[in-house]
Design a protein around this motif. Structure first.
Motif, PDB file in Angstrom:
ATOM      1  N   ASP A 120       0.544  -1.009   0.125  1.00 51.72           N
ATOM      2  CA  ASP A 120      -0.158   0.212  -0.009  1.00 51.72           C
ATOM      3  C   ASP A 120       0.757   1.178   0.462  1.00 51.72           C
ATOM      4  OD1 ASP A 120      -1.605   2.605   0.368  1.00 51.72           O
ATOM      5  OD2 ASP A 120      -2.785   0.879   2.155  1.00 51.72           O
ATOM      6  N   VAL A 121       1.255   1.730  -1.216  1.00 50.03           N
ATOM      7  CA  VAL A 121       2.390   2.861  -1.382  1.00 50.03           C
ATOM      8  C   VAL A 121       1.477   4.105  -0.636  1.00 50.03           C
ATOM      9  CG1 VAL A 121       3.447   4.490  -2.737  1.00 50.03           C
ATOM     10  CG2 VAL A 121       2.758   1.980  -3.290  1.00 50.03           C
ATOM     11  N   ASP A 211      10.116  -5.557  -8.240  1.00 51.80           N
ATOM     12  CA  ASP A 211       8.857  -4.784  -7.882  1.00 51.80           C
ATOM     13  C   ASP A 211       7.250  -4.455  -8.309  1.00 51.80           C
ATOM     14  OD1 ASP A 211       7.647  -1.476  -8.688  1.00 51.80           O
ATOM     15  OD2 ASP A 211       9.245  -0.664  -7.673  1.00 51.80           O
ATOM     16  N   VAL A 212       5.994  -4.858  -7.372  1.00 50.14           N
ATOM     17  CA  VAL A 212       4.734  -5.187  -7.641  1.00 50.14           C
ATOM     18  C   VAL A 212       4.362  -3.943  -8.589  1.00 50.14           C
ATOM     19  CG1 VAL A 212       3.018  -5.699  -7.357  1.00 50.14           C
ATOM     20  CG2 VAL A 212       4.568  -6.610  -5.570  1.00 50.14           C
ATOM     21  N   GLY A 213       4.629  -3.219  -8.500  1.00 53.84           N
ATOM     22  CA  GLY A 213       4.175  -1.901  -9.018  1.00 53.84           C
ATOM     23  C   GLY A 213       4.746  -1.340 -10.689  1.00 53.84           C
ATOM     24  N   ILE A 214       6.355  -2.047 -11.020  1.00 55.19           N
ATOM     25  CA  ILE A 214       6.680  -1.456 -11.718  1.00 55.19           C
ATOM     26  C   ILE A 214       6.291  -2.735 -13.020  1.00 55.19           C
ATOM     27  CG2 ILE A 214       8.517  -1.289 -13.865  1.00 55.19           C
ATOM     28  CD1 ILE A 214       9.751   0.099 -11.164  1.00 55.19           C
ATOM     29  N   ARG A 215       5.903  -3.921 -12.461  1.00 57.28           N
ATOM     30  CA  ARG A 215       6.109  -5.348 -12.347  1.00 57.28           C
ATOM     31  C   ARG A 215       4.403  -5.124 -13.840  1.00 57.28           C
ATOM     32  NH1 ARG A 215       7.466  -8.628  -9.256  1.00 57.28           N
ATOM     33  NH2 ARG A 215       5.351  -9.926  -8.719  1.00 57.28           N
ATOM     34  N   ALA A 217       2.793  -2.024 -14.187  1.00 59.11           N
ATOM     35  CA  ALA A 217       2.674  -1.348 -15.053  1.00 59.11           C
ATOM     36  C   ALA A 217       3.520  -1.892 -16.787  1.00 59.11           C
ATOM     37  CB  ALA A 217       4.121  -0.031 -15.147  1.00 59.11           C
ATOM     38  N   TYR A 218       4.380  -2.367 -16.598  1.00 64.45           N
ATOM     39  CA  TYR A 218       4.517  -3.718 -17.588  1.00 64.45           C
ATOM     40  C   TYR A 218       3.572  -4.295 -17.764  1.00 64.45           C
ATOM     41  CZ  TYR A 218       7.459  -7.296 -20.213  1.00 64.45           C
ATOM     42  OH  TYR A 218       8.072  -8.220 -21.051  1.00 64.45           O
ATOM     43  N   ALA A 219       3.167  -5.332 -17.167  1.00 63.10           N
ATOM     44  CA  ALA A 219       1.586  -5.776 -17.507  1.00 63.10           C
ATOM     45  C   ALA A 219       0.862  -5.259 -18.956  1.00 63.10           C
ATOM     46  CB  ALA A 219       1.133  -6.335 -16.531  1.00 63.10           C
ATOM     47  N   ARG A 220       0.313  -4.067 -18.290  1.00 63.07           N
ATOM     48  CA  ARG A 220      -0.910  -3.301 -18.833  1.00 63.07           C
ATOM     49  C   ARG A 220       0.025  -3.250 -20.476  1.00 63.07           C
ATOM     50  NH1 ARG A 220      -0.677  -0.935 -13.939  1.00 63.07           N
ATOM     51  NH2 ARG A 220      -2.633  -0.487 -12.554  1.00 63.07           N
ATOM     52  N   TRP A 257       0.758   3.157 -15.962  1.00 64.74           N
ATOM     53  CA  TRP A 257      -0.928   3.505 -15.553  1.00 64.74           C
ATOM     54  C   TRP A 257      -1.494   3.951 -16.772  1.00 64.74           C
ATOM     55  CZ3 TRP A 257       0.477   1.308 -11.681  1.00 64.74           C
ATOM     56  CH2 TRP A 257       2.143   1.209 -10.945  1.00 64.74           C
ATOM     57  N   ARG A 258      -1.140   3.960 -18.201  1.00 70.19           N
ATOM     58  CA  ARG A 258      -1.972   5.142 -18.414  1.00 70.19           C
ATOM     59  C   ARG A 258      -2.635   3.286 -18.618  1.00 70.19           C
ATOM     60  NH1 ARG A 258       1.654   9.004 -21.928  1.00 70.19           N
ATOM     61  NH2 ARG A 258       2.913  10.032 -19.264  1.00 70.19           N
ATOM     62  N   SER A 259      -4.339   3.430 -19.816  1.00 73.44           N
ATOM     63  CA  SER A 259      -5.177   2.891 -19.867  1.00 73.44           C
ATOM     64  C   SER A 259      -4.635   3.004 -21.604  1.00 73.44           C
ATOM     65  CB  SER A 259      -6.779   2.868 -19.579  1.00 73.44           C
ATOM     66  OG  SER A 259      -7.216   3.952 -20.092  1.00 73.44           O
TER      67      SER A 259
END
Length: 272
Positions: A120-121, A211-215, A217-220, A257-259
């Motif tokens: 939880d950032v 890094d879950v957040g960056i990972r 972002a990569y998934a998106r 982060w952008r859809s």
């Protein structure tokens, strides 16, 4: 002290406030307070054309802000190598001045790294800010300095600001050992050391696969479900950008982060 710098690669005011939220950026001027020789000092940077004007109440404060803004880093090799990359090329061309925003002191990066181990950032940011208000120093400008290293040795004080007992004990132990021995402390792993290396030491060849957040972002970016990319797969993807993994990760965050963010070509999935 005042100095005018022409960065080795074009620069612009930071888009964020960095770890700990202690940088202030207003009207194109970045300001940061920090403690030098036991006293709070202020340094600021203003962008005018291709020059950056830095000034501060202490020479070391100016030097540290210069480091934070990566003004002496030549990013041309990264851009030459990857500006046509099918994953990052488009965002690199759109945001050519993007940089890693660092902190002025290696231990500060390590301390925030332990706190931001929380998934939880937002909650981690609240804890960091509460600890800063309780143990940092407020400069006459209104800006806050990071708490001194000695303050982080107090696990009870960290818990009082909301940090979980296990993390509080880890951070207290980290504060008591030399920075080069941080990796020997239980609770400090690959991800936390990467925060130290990227944001506190200015390295780009860092391990960010955990890094879950960056990972995510990569998934998106590749159009798959968040949480479905394994650490090994993400490590392989990042290693394509060696020795610039840290900067590549910043671009992934900027666009991921952008859809609707997607690879320009399915061939980008092929290892190289």
């Amino acid at each position: 002290m005042e100095v005018v710098v022409k960065p080795l690669w074009p620069s612009e005011p930071p888009r964020g406030v960095g770890y700990g939220s202690l940088l202030r950026v207003e009207r194109g001027i970045a300001r940061r307070a920090m403690v030098i020789d036991g006293e709070p000092h202020l340094a600021e940077a203003a962008w005018q054309g291709d020059r950056v004007h830095l000034r501060g109440s202490h020479e070391r404060a100016v030097e540290r802000l210069r480091f934070m803004l990566a003004l002496d880093d030549d990013l041309a090799p990264f851009h030459r190598a990857f500006r046509s990359d099918p994953l990052l090329g488009r965002v690199m061309r759109g945001l050519p001045k993007l940089r890693v925003l660092r902190v002025p002191d290696p231990f500060e990066a390590l301390a925030w790294g332990v706190i931001f181990q929380l998934i939880d950032v937002q909650r981690a940011g609240q804890i960091a800010w509460a600890f800063t208000r309780a143990h940092g120093v407020q400069h006459e400008s209104g800006l806050w300095t990071a708490p001194p290293r000695a303050a982080f040795e107090n696990a009870a004080a960290l818990e009082a600001c909301g940090l979980a007992p296990t993390q509080a004990r880890t951070l207290a132990r980290v504060a008591r050992v030399p920075i080069e021995r941080a990796g020997t402390v239980s609770g400090v792993g690959e991800w936390t050391l990467a925060q130290l290396q990227l944001f506190g030491e200015g390295r780009y060849d860092v391990a960010l696969a955990r890094d879950v957040g960056i990972r995510n972002a990569y998934a998106r970016m590749i159009g798959v479900r968040t949480g479905s990319v394994s650490e090994d797969a993400f490590r392989e993807a990042l290693d394509r950008y060696a020795p610039w993994q840290g900067l590549a990760a910043q671009y992934m965050i900027a666009i991921g982060w952008r859809s609707g963010a997607r690879y320009e070509s399915v061939h980008a999935l092929r290892p190289r």
